[in-house]
Enzyme design. Structure first.
Site, PDB file in Angstrom:
ATOM      1  N   ARG A  10      -1.280  -7.818  -8.489  1.00  0.00           N
ATOM      2  CA  ARG A  10      -1.279  -6.751  -8.882  1.00  0.00           C
ATOM      3  C   ARG A  10      -1.928  -6.552  -9.838  1.00  0.00           C
ATOM      4  NH1 ARG A  10       3.493  -2.936 -10.833  1.00  0.00           N
ATOM      5  NH2 ARG A  10       2.064  -0.772 -11.004  1.00  0.00           N
ATOM      6  N   HIS A  11      -2.813  -5.646 -10.054  1.00  0.00           N
ATOM      7  CA  HIS A  11      -4.304  -5.513 -11.506  1.00  0.00           C
ATOM      8  C   HIS A  11      -3.105  -5.381 -12.531  1.00  0.00           C
ATOM      9  CE1 HIS A  11      -2.042  -1.120 -11.125  1.00  0.00           C
ATOM     10  NE2 HIS A  11      -2.062  -1.421 -10.543  1.00  0.00           N
ATOM     11  N   GLY A  12      -3.757  -5.756 -13.582  1.00  0.00           N
ATOM     12  CA  GLY A  12      -2.836  -5.651 -14.979  1.00  0.00           C
ATOM     13  C   GLY A  12      -2.878  -4.031 -15.124  1.00  0.00           C
ATOM     14  N   THR A  23      -0.522   7.056 -10.384  1.00  0.00           N
ATOM     15  CA  THR A  23      -1.628   6.381  -9.802  1.00  0.00           C
ATOM     16  C   THR A  23      -2.645   6.471  -8.219  1.00  0.00           C
ATOM     17  OG1 THR A  23      -1.340   5.350 -12.246  1.00  0.00           O
ATOM     18  CG2 THR A  23      -3.856   5.477 -10.587  1.00  0.00           C
ATOM     19  N   ARG A  62      -9.428  -0.689 -11.364  1.00  0.00           N
ATOM     20  CA  ARG A  62      -8.105  -1.156 -12.357  1.00  0.00           C
ATOM     21  C   ARG A  62      -8.332  -2.972 -11.443  1.00  0.00           C
ATOM     22  NH1 ARG A  62      -6.271   2.615  -9.451  1.00  0.00           N
ATOM     23  NH2 ARG A  62      -3.825   2.542  -8.790  1.00  0.00           N
ATOM     24  N   HIS A  91      -1.510   6.396  -1.852  1.00  0.00           N
ATOM     25  CA  HIS A  91      -1.843   7.611  -1.532  1.00  0.00           C
ATOM     26  C   HIS A  91      -0.673   8.591  -2.639  1.00  0.00           C
ATOM     27  CE1 HIS A  91      -3.576  10.635  -2.438  1.00  0.00           C
ATOM     28  NE2 HIS A  91      -5.006  10.042  -2.139  1.00  0.00           N
ATOM     29  N   ARG A 116       8.878   7.565  -4.035  1.00  0.00           N
ATOM     30  CA  ARG A 116       8.587   6.038  -4.820  1.00  0.00           C
ATOM     31  C   ARG A 116       9.121   5.507  -4.170  1.00  0.00           C
ATOM     32  NH1 ARG A 116      10.059   4.443 -10.461  1.00  0.00           N
ATOM     33  NH2 ARG A 116       7.499   2.838  -9.961  1.00  0.00           N
ATOM     34  N   HIS A 184      -1.969  -4.263  -5.259  1.00  0.00           N
ATOM     35  CA  HIS A 184      -1.727  -3.144  -6.065  1.00  0.00           C
ATOM     36  C   HIS A 184      -0.395  -3.298  -5.162  1.00  0.00           C
ATOM     37  CE1 HIS A 184      -5.774  -0.298  -7.447  1.00  0.00           C
ATOM     38  NE2 HIS A 184      -6.093  -1.079  -6.228  1.00  0.00           N
TER      39      HIS A 184
END
Length: 251
Positions: A10-12, A23, A62, A91, A116, A184
């Site tokens: 997962r991105h930082g 996001t 990201r 999304h 979520r 992500h």
């Protein structure tokens, strides 16, 4: 029997992670900490003796920046890198850009938790003329209108990601190529649900920390043998718990 591996990353930490915002497909950059997390990820991967032949990544910056920092710090900037919108984050529809804690105050923690983490309950969709909608962005001009989401639940995200995983990523892993997949939280959660055959309820408790490499090992039939985060196990649990707490109401 040879063991096949893929590393999910997962991105930082992003700017909106820091601000505790939903996001989704918003194209926000990394914080300074996020860049440091990518550097740390590269260090952990090197310490584990892992290298890569090929990298996959979403089209969101990201994730792209995380990929670039990681491979640069591994002296692997030369490996082929393929971007795909199918690896984008889930999304979040009308929630995109909203603060998670404030949204919990407005709608209640249970409703926000359903949005979520539930398998099949999407947030309210964006209107077509909303500037946040993907069809209004140059980044997606080559993607068919029907394919672009206005909101997604995890079920929708999995349906978007799985064709890419099965038809593009898996063939490389089957050929014993070493793959890094930078993406992500919900995208990786969706793949975990598929790989580990988790129930709709079980996946709700899975949280993916930023910048921490997750290794999956497979047999020759691409059946998972085991998975583990690189680095300290306690730190990984604590980082995952921080993700879980993001939508709690702040005092």
């Amino acid at each position: 029997m040879s063991t096949k591996k893929v590393v999910f990353l997962r991105h930082g930490q992003s700017i909106w992670n820091k601000e505790n915002r939903f996001t989704g497909w918003a194209d926000v950059g990394l914080t300074e900490l996020g860049e440091q997390e990518a550097q740390k990820a590269a260090q952990l991967i090197k310490e584990a003796g892992l290298e890569f032949d090929y990298a996959y990544c979403s089209v969101l910056k990201r994730a792209i920046k995380t990929l670039w920092i990681t491979v640069e710090n591994m002296d692997l900037s030369w490996i082929p890198q393929e971007l795909s919108w199918r690896l984008n984050e889930r999304h979040y529809g009308q929630l995109e850009g909203l603060n998670k804690s404030e949204t919990a105050k407005k709608y209640g923690e249970k409703q926000v938790m359903d949005w979520r983490r539930s398998f099949d309950i999407p947030p309210p969709p964006l209107a077509t003329d909303d500037p946040r909608s993907p069809e209004n962005k140059k980044l997606y001009k080559t993607i068919s209108y029907e394919s672009l989401p206005k909101t997604e639940c995890l079920k929708d995200t999995i349906a978007r990601v799985l064709p890419f995983w099965n038809n593009v990523v898996c063939p490389r892993i089957r050929k014993n190529e070493k793959v890094l997949l930078v993406s992500h939280g919900n995208t990786i959660r969706g793949l975990i649900k598929h790989l580990d055959k988790l129930s709709d309820n079980e996946i709700m408790s899975i949280n993916i920390p930023t910048g921490l490499p997750l290794v999956y090992e497979f047999d020759n039939n691409m059946v998972p043998i085991r998975n583990y985060y690189l680095g300290d196990a306690k730190s990984a649990r604590e980082a995952a718990q921080k993700v879980a707490n993001q939508a709690k109401i702040s005092e």
